[in-house]
Write an enzyme that holds these catalytic residues in place. Structure first.
Site, PDB file in Angstrom:
ATOM      1  N   TYR A 117       1.594 114.272  40.954  1.00  0.00           N
ATOM      2  CA  TYR A 117       0.705 113.865  39.871  1.00  0.00           C
ATOM      3  C   TYR A 117      -0.754 114.171  40.232  1.00  0.00           C
ATOM      4  O   TYR A 117      -1.186 114.008  41.358  1.00  0.00           O
ATOM      5  CB  TYR A 117       0.862 112.362  39.550  1.00  0.00           C
ATOM      6  CG  TYR A 117       0.347 112.066  38.157  1.00  0.00           C
ATOM      7  CD1 TYR A 117       1.208 112.016  37.058  1.00  0.00           C
ATOM      8  CD2 TYR A 117      -1.021 111.942  37.920  1.00  0.00           C
ATOM      9  CE1 TYR A 117       0.727 111.820  35.767  1.00  0.00           C
ATOM     10  CE2 TYR A 117      -1.514 111.745  36.645  1.00  0.00           C
ATOM     11  CZ  TYR A 117      -0.634 111.680  35.578  1.00  0.00           C
ATOM     12  OH  TYR A 117      -1.128 111.500  34.302  1.00  0.00           O
ATOM     13  N   GLU A 152      -3.939 106.290  35.276  1.00  0.00           N
ATOM     14  CA  GLU A 152      -2.737 107.128  35.330  1.00  0.00           C
ATOM     15  C   GLU A 152      -2.127 107.177  36.735  1.00  0.00           C
ATOM     16  O   GLU A 152      -0.960 107.532  36.891  1.00  0.00           O
ATOM     17  CB  GLU A 152      -3.029 108.543  34.817  1.00  0.00           C
ATOM     18  CG  GLU A 152      -4.088 109.271  35.594  1.00  0.00           C
ATOM     19  CD  GLU A 152      -4.688 110.452  34.834  1.00  0.00           C
ATOM     20  OE1 GLU A 152      -3.935 111.270  34.304  1.00  0.00           O
ATOM     21  OE2 GLU A 152      -5.928 110.549  34.786  1.00  0.00           O
ATOM     22  N   LYS A 200       3.064 126.439  33.987  1.00  0.00           N
ATOM     23  CA  LYS A 200       2.963 124.984  33.904  1.00  0.00           C
ATOM     24  C   LYS A 200       3.668 124.406  32.685  1.00  0.00           C
ATOM     25  O   LYS A 200       3.575 124.932  31.583  1.00  0.00           O
ATOM     26  CB  LYS A 200       1.486 124.561  33.851  1.00  0.00           C
ATOM     27  CG  LYS A 200       1.326 123.078  34.171  1.00  0.00           C
ATOM     28  CD  LYS A 200       0.347 122.356  33.326  1.00  0.00           C
ATOM     29  CE  LYS A 200       0.717 120.890  33.132  1.00  0.00           C
ATOM     30  NZ  LYS A 200       1.356 120.182  34.238  1.00  0.00           N
TER      31      LYS A 200
HETATM   32  P1  IOT Z   1       3.032 117.073  35.316  1.00  0.00           P
HETATM   33  O1  IOT Z   1       2.037 117.782  36.103  1.00  0.00           O
HETATM   34  O2  IOT Z   1       4.044 117.861  34.542  1.00  0.00           O
HETATM   35  O3  IOT Z   1       3.820 115.984  36.163  1.00  0.00           O
HETATM   36  C1  IOT Z   1       3.170 115.164  37.090  1.00  0.00           C
HETATM   37  C2  IOT Z   1       4.133 114.832  38.213  1.00  0.00           C
HETATM   38  O4  IOT Z   1       5.186 113.994  37.712  1.00  0.00           O
HETATM   39  C3  IOT Z   1       4.858 116.015  38.814  1.00  0.00           C
HETATM   40  O5  IOT Z   1       4.084 116.682  39.780  1.00  0.00           O
HETATM   41  C4  IOT Z   1       6.108 115.376  39.386  1.00  0.00           C
HETATM   42  O6  IOT Z   1       5.871 114.767  40.632  1.00  0.00           O
HETATM   43  C5  IOT Z   1       6.416 114.313  38.348  1.00  0.00           C
HETATM   44  N1  IOT Z   1       7.349 114.834  37.344  1.00  0.00           N
HETATM   45  C6  IOT Z   1       7.034 115.529  36.230  1.00  0.00           C
HETATM   46  N2  IOT Z   1       8.123 115.841  35.521  1.00  0.00           N
HETATM   47  C7  IOT Z   1       9.172 115.329  36.195  1.00  0.00           C
HETATM   48  C8  IOT Z   1      10.578 115.312  35.991  1.00  0.00           C
HETATM   49  N3  IOT Z   1      11.120 115.871  34.929  1.00  0.00           N
HETATM   50  N4  IOT Z   1      11.364 114.686  36.894  1.00  0.00           N
HETATM   51  C9  IOT Z   1      10.818 114.108  37.983  1.00  0.00           C
HETATM   52  N5  IOT Z   1       9.500 114.082  38.222  1.00  0.00           N
HETATM   53  C10 IOT Z   1       8.688 114.698  37.362  1.00  0.00           C
HETATM   54  C11 IOT Z   1       0.389 115.359  33.084  1.00  0.00           C
HETATM   55  C12 IOT Z   1       1.291 116.460  33.438  1.00  0.00           C
HETATM   56  O7  IOT Z   1       1.149 117.595  33.038  1.00  0.00           O
HETATM   57  O8  IOT Z   1       2.269 116.095  34.314  1.00  0.00           O
HETATM   58  N6  IOT Z   1      -0.377 114.930  34.204  1.00  0.00           N
HETATM   59  C13 IOT Z   1      -1.447 115.807  34.675  1.00  0.00           C
HETATM   60  C14 IOT Z   1      -2.861 115.417  34.305  1.00  0.00           C
HETATM   61  C15 IOT Z   1      -3.045 114.477  33.223  1.00  0.00           C
HETATM   62  C16 IOT Z   1      -4.409 114.623  32.598  1.00  0.00           C
HETATM   63  N7  IOT Z   1      -5.251 113.538  33.030  1.00  0.00           N
HETATM   64  C17 IOT Z   1      -6.568 113.530  32.910  1.00  0.00           C
HETATM   65  N8  IOT Z   1      -7.215 114.544  32.338  1.00  0.00           N
HETATM   66  N9  IOT Z   1      -7.239 112.526  33.390  1.00  0.00           N
HETATM   67  C18 IOT Z   1      -1.432 115.859  36.197  1.00  0.00           C
HETATM   68  O9  IOT Z   1      -2.394 116.399  36.758  1.00  0.00           O
HETATM   69  O10 IOT Z   1      -0.490 115.398  36.800  1.00  0.00           O
HETATM   70 MG    MG Z   2       1.348 118.867  37.484  1.00  0.00          MG
HETATM   71 MG    MG Z   3       5.252 119.534  34.992  1.00  0.00          MG
END
Ligand code: IOT
Ligand code: MG
Ligand code: MG
Length: 507
Positions: free
Chosen positions: A345, A379, A440
């Site tokens: 994250y 978050e 991504k």
């Molecule tokens: P994303 O980057 O897709 O997911 C964040 C984390 O959640 C992943 O690195 C992983 O550890 C876990 N994860 C995601 N999908 C799964 C899955 N299907 N199964 C298990 N674990 C999973 C949103 C995003 O795109 O998430 N978060 C962004 C930023 C948010 C924007 N915030 C802001 N502008 N303040 C991020 O950077 O993580």
């Molecule tokens: Mg990510």
């Molecule tokens: Mg992702």
């Protein structure tokens, strides 16, 4: 794994007062044992409740005649701190804070790289401190003669009327909780208990400059910093658990964990009946030989956890709630003993991963904006997983990693037509080529969460154009009900909330 792999405490609720005083009922979404403390210091008295895993909470508090420290979370630069303090080998994080405070006063908090919230009561002062990212949220209500502080705002919302309710310059007020403020990320609030006056001191600010670094130097630095951050977060001898989507962010964390975890590693992926990233995660799990599990959550069950997500994160941001909802569902399904969970994250914030076009000025605009606006979104809150007794930690938001990623010039983040280029290049020898090249996909997209939430709202009769506004109102209503109003999230029927808000919109 043993419980000593978890922080000594997950959270606290505390009251520091000059005269008599009572502590509000201990309300936490966090699951754990509660331990009460009552200390009469030279000038102030403190009553507190720590919420902690079974093995806590002795390492989460430290006191002498005039000073008491409460500490929720953990420190990652322990060795450096112990060197500078000459600490005993078995010092606790609360003792480290106490030692740093003796030497540096409130500047102590500039020195800590960690995931924590701390409260330090000394003389006539209360210091309330967050880590650089505010990753363990902390709230205060500074009434004259009586200061309340808690890692979850719901405990303060339940505390009854505030005496003073005056604003604290530089700190955000919390919706519908008079007198309550959130301690900003990377800050220490210095509160005079007799008057309730509070001053904000910043201990970290996101860098706004950018560095022109050569390709090789940049990727070597990223690799080394991320590896250090992962190593510092691994359980002592136990098996780490990485929540894995099969995207570059979580796959990099998994690869670095696998390369150092001697006891092996577990990975876990979530999907829904609507969408999943299972094949992409499986490629990584097989490559790293992790013990891998997949959880499929029914979309109706997923959406039913919207109240629980808002209750845990205490966030009012609908986009953030959509990112956190699938993770909430995932964490709640992890049974067995408490785990230490590593995530990917936050990588997309300093790397501009959510930004989907080629122009560098726009990319840096997004990075600068996101680094300016993350505070208060919650978050990174550990409560998302401590509701199920597990501790989560985010290596990309390690203070050193975050600083490094933020300052890299935009052309290292998007390069050769690829997003997050520097991270992909830094990890290319440890991951399959298809993982390194994978575009991504956000967790809210890969699980179908955004689409399913939108559909539920349209089914309630909202027009397409109103969906975003309804989502924002739903999240607000869930906050008011569960966080402010004390309604058990299990008792909230999401369809009824949506129906009510759509009907209001028609009037
Ligand atoms: P994303 O980057 O897709 O997911 C964040 C984390 O959640 C992943 O690195 C992983 O550890 C876990 N994860 C995601 N999908 C799964 C899955 N299907 N199964 C298990 N674990 C999973 C949103 C995003 O795109 O998430 N978060 C962004 C930023 C948010 C924007 N915030 C802001 N502008 N303040 C991020 O950077 O993580
Ligand atoms: Mg990510
Ligand atoms: Mg992702």
């Amino acid at each position: 794994m043993t419980q000593t792999d978890l922080p000594a405490a997950f959270g606290f609720l505390a009251s520091a007062h000059t005269g008599g005083g009572s502590i509000p009922a201990a309300v936490f979404a966090t699951r754990g044992r509660h331990t009460r403390l009552s200390e009469r210091l030279r000038t102030l008295s403190v009553d507190a409740v720590l919420v902690h895993p079974d093995a806590g909470p002795s390492g989460a508090h430290a006191s002498d005649a005039d000073t008491l420290v409460l500490f929720a979370g953990e420190i990652y630069n322990r060795d450096e701190i112990d060197d500078t303090l000459d600490s005993p080998a078995n010092a606790s994080d609360a003792e480290r804070v106490s030692g740093l405070f003796e030497k540096y006063d409130l500047h102590a908090f500039r020195l800590i790289n960690g995931r924590y919230a701390a409260l330090l009561v000394t003389g006539t002062r209360v210091l309330a401190a967050t880590d650089h990212a505010g990753s363990v949220p902390l709230y205060v209500r500074p009434d004259p003669g009586h200061v309340l502080a808690a890692t979850e705002v719901k405990g303060l919302a339940a505390a009854g009327a505030a005496v003073r309710g005056a604003p604290v310059a530089g700190a955000r007020r919390v919706r519908r909780t008079p007198g309550v403020h959130q301690v900003p990320a990377g800050a220490v609030l210095d509160i005079r208990v007799d008057t309730g006056e509070a001053t904000v001191h910043r201990t970290w600010v996101p860098p706004v400059h950018r560095l022109l670094t050569g390709e090789n130097e940049a990727l070597n630095n990223v690799r080394a910093a991320l590896e250090r951050a992962v190593v510092r977060r691994l359980p002592d001898g136990g098996r780490p658990l990485v929540v894995l989507s099969g995207g570059i962010d979580s796959s990099a964390v998994a690869a670095l964990s696998a390369s150092v975890a001697t006891a092996g590693m577990d990975t876990l992926s979530m999907g829904t009946d609507v969408a999943d990233e299972f094949p992409q995660a499986r490629v990584v799990a097989e490559h790293l030989a992790s013990r891998h599990r997949e959880f499929t959550v029914d979309t109706r069950d997923l959406l039913a956890l919207l109240p629980h997500t808002v209750y845990a994160a205490e966030s009012l941001d609908p986009a953030v709630i959509e990112y956190l909802l699938p993770l909430t569902a995932l964490y709640r399904r992890i049974d067995g003993p408490p785990r230490r969970i590593l995530t990917g994250y936050g990588a997309d914030i300093p790397l501009g991963g959510m930004h989907r076009e080629d122009r560098l000025p726009n990319l840096d605009t997004v990075v600068a904006f996101d680094m300016d606006t993350f505070d208060g979104l919650n978050e990174m809150s550990p409560v998302l997983s401590t509701v199920a007794g597990h501790w989560s930690t985010h290596p990309y938001w390690d203070r050193e990693v975050l600083e490094l990623l933020t300052v890299l010039e935009a052309g290292l983040k998007r390069r050769y037509g690829r997003d997050k280029w520097v991270l992909r290049a830094a990890m290319s020898d440890l991951l399959p080529a298809e993982t390194v090249a994978r575009p991504k996909l956000g967790v809210h997209e890969g699980s179908g969460t955004t689409a399913s939430f939108s559909l539920l709202i349209r089914q309630a009769g909202a027009a397409e154009d109103d969906v975003a506004a309804v989502k924002a109102r739903v999240v607000q209503e869930l906050f008011d009900l569960t966080v402010v109003g004390g309604v058990d999230p299990d008792e909230v029927v999401i369809e009824e909330i949506i129906g009510k808000i759509v009907a209001e919109g028609r009037r």
